[in-house]
Design an enzyme around this catalytic site. Structure first.
Site, short mmCIF file in Angstrom:
data_model
loop_
_atom_site.label_atom_id
_atom_site.label_comp_id
_atom_site.label_asym_id
_atom_site.label_seq_id
_atom_site.Cartn_x
_atom_site.Cartn_y
_atom_site.Cartn_z
N GLU A 17 9.24 -4.21 10.26
CA GLU A 17 9.55 -2.77 9.80
C GLU A 17 10.23 -1.96 10.90
O GLU A 17 9.61 -1.61 11.90
CB GLU A 17 8.45 -2.18 9.21
CG GLU A 17 8.87 -0.91 8.51
CD GLU A 17 7.78 -0.24 7.36
OE1 GLU A 17 6.81 -1.04 7.09
OE2 GLU A 17 8.11 0.66 7.01
N LYS A 22 -1.06 -9.34 2.79
CA LYS A 22 -0.52 -8.79 4.07
C LYS A 22 -1.41 -7.86 4.64
O LYS A 22 -2.04 -7.18 4.22
CB LYS A 22 0.73 -7.96 3.36
CG LYS A 22 1.41 -7.62 4.80
CD LYS A 22 3.06 -7.12 4.35
CE LYS A 22 3.00 -5.76 3.86
NZ LYS A 22 2.79 -4.60 4.49
N ASP A 32 -1.13 -6.21 -0.41
CA ASP A 32 -1.29 -5.42 0.99
C ASP A 32 -2.91 -5.18 0.93
O ASP A 32 -3.61 -4.66 0.16
CB ASP A 32 -0.80 -4.11 1.09
CG ASP A 32 0.43 -3.88 1.96
OD1 ASP A 32 0.37 -5.03 3.10
OD2 ASP A 32 1.31 -3.06 2.06
N ASP A 88 0.84 -1.37 -0.01
CA ASP A 88 -0.02 0.14 -0.06
C ASP A 88 0.90 1.31 0.00
O ASP A 88 0.36 2.18 -0.13
CB ASP A 88 -1.19 0.13 1.10
CG ASP A 88 -0.35 -0.09 2.44
OD1 ASP A 88 0.89 -0.18 2.52
OD2 ASP A 88 -1.25 -0.10 3.59
N SER A 89 2.14 1.16 -0.04
CA SER A 89 3.08 2.14 -0.21
C SER A 89 2.94 2.81 -1.36
O SER A 89 3.37 3.90 -1.80
CB SER A 89 4.57 1.68 -0.09
OG SER A 89 4.86 0.62 -0.88
N GLU A 104 -1.45 -5.51 8.33
CA GLU A 104 -0.48 -5.03 9.71
C GLU A 104 -1.11 -5.10 10.87
O GLU A 104 -2.34 -5.11 11.02
CB GLU A 104 -0.29 -3.34 9.68
CG GLU A 104 0.41 -3.10 8.26
CD GLU A 104 0.59 -1.45 8.05
OE1 GLU A 104 0.26 -0.78 9.00
OE2 GLU A 104 0.90 -1.04 6.90
O1 KIV Z 1 3.61 -1.08 1.49
C1 KIV Z 1 4.74 -1.75 1.51
O2 KIV Z 1 5.52 -1.18 0.79
C2 KIV Z 1 5.32 -2.54 2.65
C3 KIV Z 1 6.65 -2.86 2.58
C4 KIV Z 1 7.30 -1.44 3.02
C5 KIV Z 1 7.08 -3.80 3.70
O3 KIV Z 1 4.64 -2.67 3.46
#
Ligand code: KIV
Length: 268
Positions: A176, A107, A77, A38-39, A109
């Site tokens: 992280e 993924k 994510d 989600d970055s 969090e």
């Molecule tokens: O969103 C993302 O790119 C991440 C990584 C930095 C692990 O969660």
């Protein structure tokens, strides 16, 4: 996720983010895992945090990456607000991500507070990659993007989080921006692979945001990034050379032009 989940110890897992088909194609044969992080809210869409990304956006980019990846394991994510409320909501949204992208897992969090949800998802066929330590979706309650685990009580909580996520059935855990000795200890104590970003070389794998290591994300470079290329500078100089050629009428050249259709010679 037997391939990734079985990679505890041994040769470290190589993981990178990808958001598009061409980038996935370029990275695919070099990595074990591609994360559609989600970055992308910050890297691709210019937002100031990851909070604003939608499920639909993650699905669109997830599908694009899956179409470009033949060898690596693609994980997508779950965006903020799509899984925290209840395990049932998390399942509905994660099932959409899996079905509509073809990815290998999701993924999310969170630590102990997400253990019930992780167990709910994994029991229903959704492989989960955990994420502890600095959790960018919690930036407003965590006091910013600071390294985690300096105070003994924070270190104990992050260790408990990692164990809870692992016990709940996550196949691996991203750690992280966490102080090195703690990331090393978590790696020693949890049975599933850990994937570090700003964590420890002792982790079972490493992940970076691809645009960071390629020198394409220009806003700032976090301490935990090593720049392996300066593609941002290459893009700028290519744009400058193109602009000079267009303004001087050097582009397009004869090799870029289509000639008139040549009639076939009449047969005798
Ligand atoms: O969103 C993302 O790119 C991440 C990584 C930095 C692990 O969660």
């Amino acid at each position: 996720m037997p391939e990734i989940g079985g990679r505890k110890g041994g040769v470290p897992l190589v993981c990178l983010t990808a958001y598009t088909t061409p980038m996935a194609q370029l990275l695919d044969s070099h990595v074990d895992l591609l994360l559609v992080g989600d970055s992308l809210a910050m890297v691709i869409y210019g937002h100031s945090s990851t909070l604003s990304v939608t499920l639909e956006t993650m699905i669109a980019h997830g599908g694009a990456v899956v179409r470009g990846a033949e060898l690596s394991c693609v994980i997508v994510d779950m965006p903020f607000g799509t899984y925290q409320e209840t395990p049932a909501l998390a399942f509905r949204n994660a099932a959409r991500v899996m079905a509509e992208t073809g990815c290998a897992g999701i993924k999310l969090e969170g630590g102990a507070e997400m253990a019930e949800t992780i167990a709910f998802l994994t029991a229903r066929g959704i492989p989960v990659l955990g994420h502890v330590g600095l959790m960018p979706q919690s930036v407003h309650t965590a006091g910013g993007y600071r390294a985690q685990g300096r105070a003994p009580e924070d270190a104990a909580r992050i260790m408990d989080d990692a164990k809870a996520v692992s016990d709940a059935g996550a196949f691996a855990i991203v750690i992280e921006s966490t102080v090195e000795p703690l990331a090393r200890r978590i790696t020693d104590e949890v049975p599933v692979p850990t994937i570090g970003i700003g964590a420890s070389p002792a982790c079972d794998g490493q992940i970076l945001v691809t645009e960071d290591l390629m020198g394409l994300f220009l806003d700032f470079t976090p301490r935990f990034v090593r720049r392996y290329a300066e593609l941002g500078a290459s893009v700028e100089s290519a744009a400058e050379a193109y602009a000079d050629d267009v303004r001087a009428r050097r582009f397009p050249g004869p090799e870029n032009l289509f000639g008139p259709k040549v009639p076939r010679a009449a047969s005798a």
